[in-house]
Scaffold this motif. Sequence first.
Motif, short mmCIF file in Angstrom:
data_model
loop_
_atom_site.label_atom_id
_atom_site.label_comp_id
_atom_site.label_asym_id
_atom_site.label_seq_id
_atom_site.Cartn_x
_atom_site.Cartn_y
_atom_site.Cartn_z
N UNK A 91 0.82 -1.21 0.00
CA UNK A 91 0.00 0.00 0.00
C UNK A 91 0.86 1.27 0.00
N UNK A 92 1.93 1.28 0.79
CA UNK A 92 2.84 2.43 0.79
C UNK A 92 3.48 2.63 -0.57
N UNK A 93 3.89 1.53 -1.19
CA UNK A 93 4.53 1.61 -2.49
C UNK A 93 3.57 2.17 -3.54
N UNK A 94 2.35 1.64 -3.56
CA UNK A 94 1.34 2.13 -4.51
C UNK A 94 1.03 3.60 -4.25
N UNK A 95 0.90 3.97 -2.98
CA UNK A 95 0.61 5.35 -2.61
C UNK A 95 1.68 6.30 -3.15
N UNK A 96 2.94 5.93 -2.98
CA UNK A 96 4.03 6.79 -3.45
C UNK A 96 4.17 6.75 -4.97
N UNK A 97 4.07 5.58 -5.56
CA UNK A 97 4.28 5.44 -7.01
C UNK A 97 3.19 6.13 -7.82
N UNK A 98 1.96 6.10 -7.33
CA UNK A 98 0.85 6.66 -8.07
C UNK A 98 0.37 7.99 -7.51
N UNK A 99 1.07 8.46 -6.47
CA UNK A 99 0.73 9.75 -5.86
C UNK A 99 -0.75 9.81 -5.44
N UNK A 100 -1.16 8.76 -4.71
CA UNK A 100 -2.51 8.72 -4.16
C UNK A 100 -2.39 8.52 -2.65
N UNK A 101 -3.48 8.70 -1.94
CA UNK A 101 -3.44 8.55 -0.49
C UNK A 101 -3.30 7.08 -0.10
N UNK A 102 -2.82 6.85 1.10
CA UNK A 102 -2.67 5.49 1.61
C UNK A 102 -4.02 4.76 1.64
N UNK A 103 -5.11 5.40 2.17
CA UNK A 103 -6.41 4.71 2.16
C UNK A 103 -6.89 4.37 0.75
N UNK A 104 -6.60 5.24 -0.22
CA UNK A 104 -6.98 4.96 -1.61
C UNK A 104 -6.21 3.74 -2.13
N UNK A 105 -4.95 3.64 -1.77
CA UNK A 105 -4.15 2.49 -2.18
C UNK A 105 -4.68 1.21 -1.54
N UNK A 106 -5.04 1.28 -0.27
CA UNK A 106 -5.62 0.12 0.43
C UNK A 106 -6.91 -0.32 -0.26
N UNK A 107 -7.73 0.64 -0.67
CA UNK A 107 -8.98 0.32 -1.37
C UNK A 107 -8.71 -0.33 -2.73
N UNK A 108 -7.70 0.16 -3.45
CA UNK A 108 -7.34 -0.44 -4.75
C UNK A 108 -6.90 -1.88 -4.56
N UNK A 109 -6.12 -2.13 -3.51
CA UNK A 109 -5.66 -3.49 -3.25
C UNK A 109 -6.85 -4.40 -2.91
N UNK A 110 -7.76 -3.92 -2.07
CA UNK A 110 -8.93 -4.71 -1.69
C UNK A 110 -9.80 -5.03 -2.91
N UNK A 111 -9.96 -4.05 -3.80
CA UNK A 111 -10.72 -4.26 -5.03
C UNK A 111 -10.04 -5.30 -5.91
N UNK A 112 -8.71 -5.21 -6.02
CA UNK A 112 -7.93 -6.18 -6.81
C UNK A 112 -8.07 -7.58 -6.24
N UNK A 113 -7.94 -7.73 -4.93
CA UNK A 113 -8.06 -9.04 -4.28
C UNK A 113 -9.45 -9.61 -4.49
N UNK A 114 -10.47 -8.78 -4.38
CA UNK A 114 -11.85 -9.23 -4.59
C UNK A 114 -12.02 -9.75 -6.02
N UNK A 115 -11.51 -9.01 -7.01
CA UNK A 115 -11.60 -9.45 -8.41
C UNK A 115 -10.79 -10.73 -8.64
N UNK A 116 -9.63 -10.81 -7.99
CA UNK A 116 -8.79 -12.00 -8.11
C UNK A 116 -9.51 -13.23 -7.58
N UNK A 117 -10.11 -13.12 -6.41
CA UNK A 117 -10.84 -14.24 -5.82
C UNK A 117 -12.06 -14.62 -6.65
N UNK A 118 -12.79 -13.62 -7.18
CA UNK A 118 -13.95 -13.90 -8.02
C UNK A 118 -13.54 -14.63 -9.29
N UNK A 119 -12.46 -14.18 -9.92
CA UNK A 119 -11.97 -14.84 -11.13
C UNK A 119 -11.51 -16.25 -10.84
#
Length: 143
Positions: A62-90
């Motif tokens: 989450x820290x890496x995504x936050x810094x690399x994409x210049x987004x907030x830490x909570x936004x990065x955590x949400x992106x990861x959760x969305x990715x994991x949800x899609x991964x599990x569904x697939x």
Amino acid sequence: MNIINHIQDLLYRYECVILPGFGAFLSQRQPAYIQEDTGAFYPPKKLVSFNGQLVKSDGLLANYISEAENISYPAAVNRIAFFVNNLENSLNSDGTVELDNIGQFSYSEEGNLQFEPVEKLNFLTDSFGLESINAGKVNREVY
């Protein structure tokens, strides 16, 4: 940049990258070796494995995504959760999921999650540019 690319970037630098809520990618250094029967030389590399029991976030991804994409830490955590949800569904609908240049997930007949790493990519930066070579077998004559 997508989350898979961020995981790849982190695997070059760290030995453990946790995908919160899903599991951890672990890398372990393997020394160079020669395959006796063919004479092929293989450079050192990092082998990637997966541990589905390490699911609690350490904040690295989450820290890496936050810094690399210049987004907030909570936004990065949400992106990861969305990715994991899609991964599990697939994974549940298709039975297998491929993460580019990392590996493939599937379920065994017993319902256990299995991971098969991609062999062509070497995450060991010390071995950058080194490829396997076939030196040929040396035949020695005994006098």
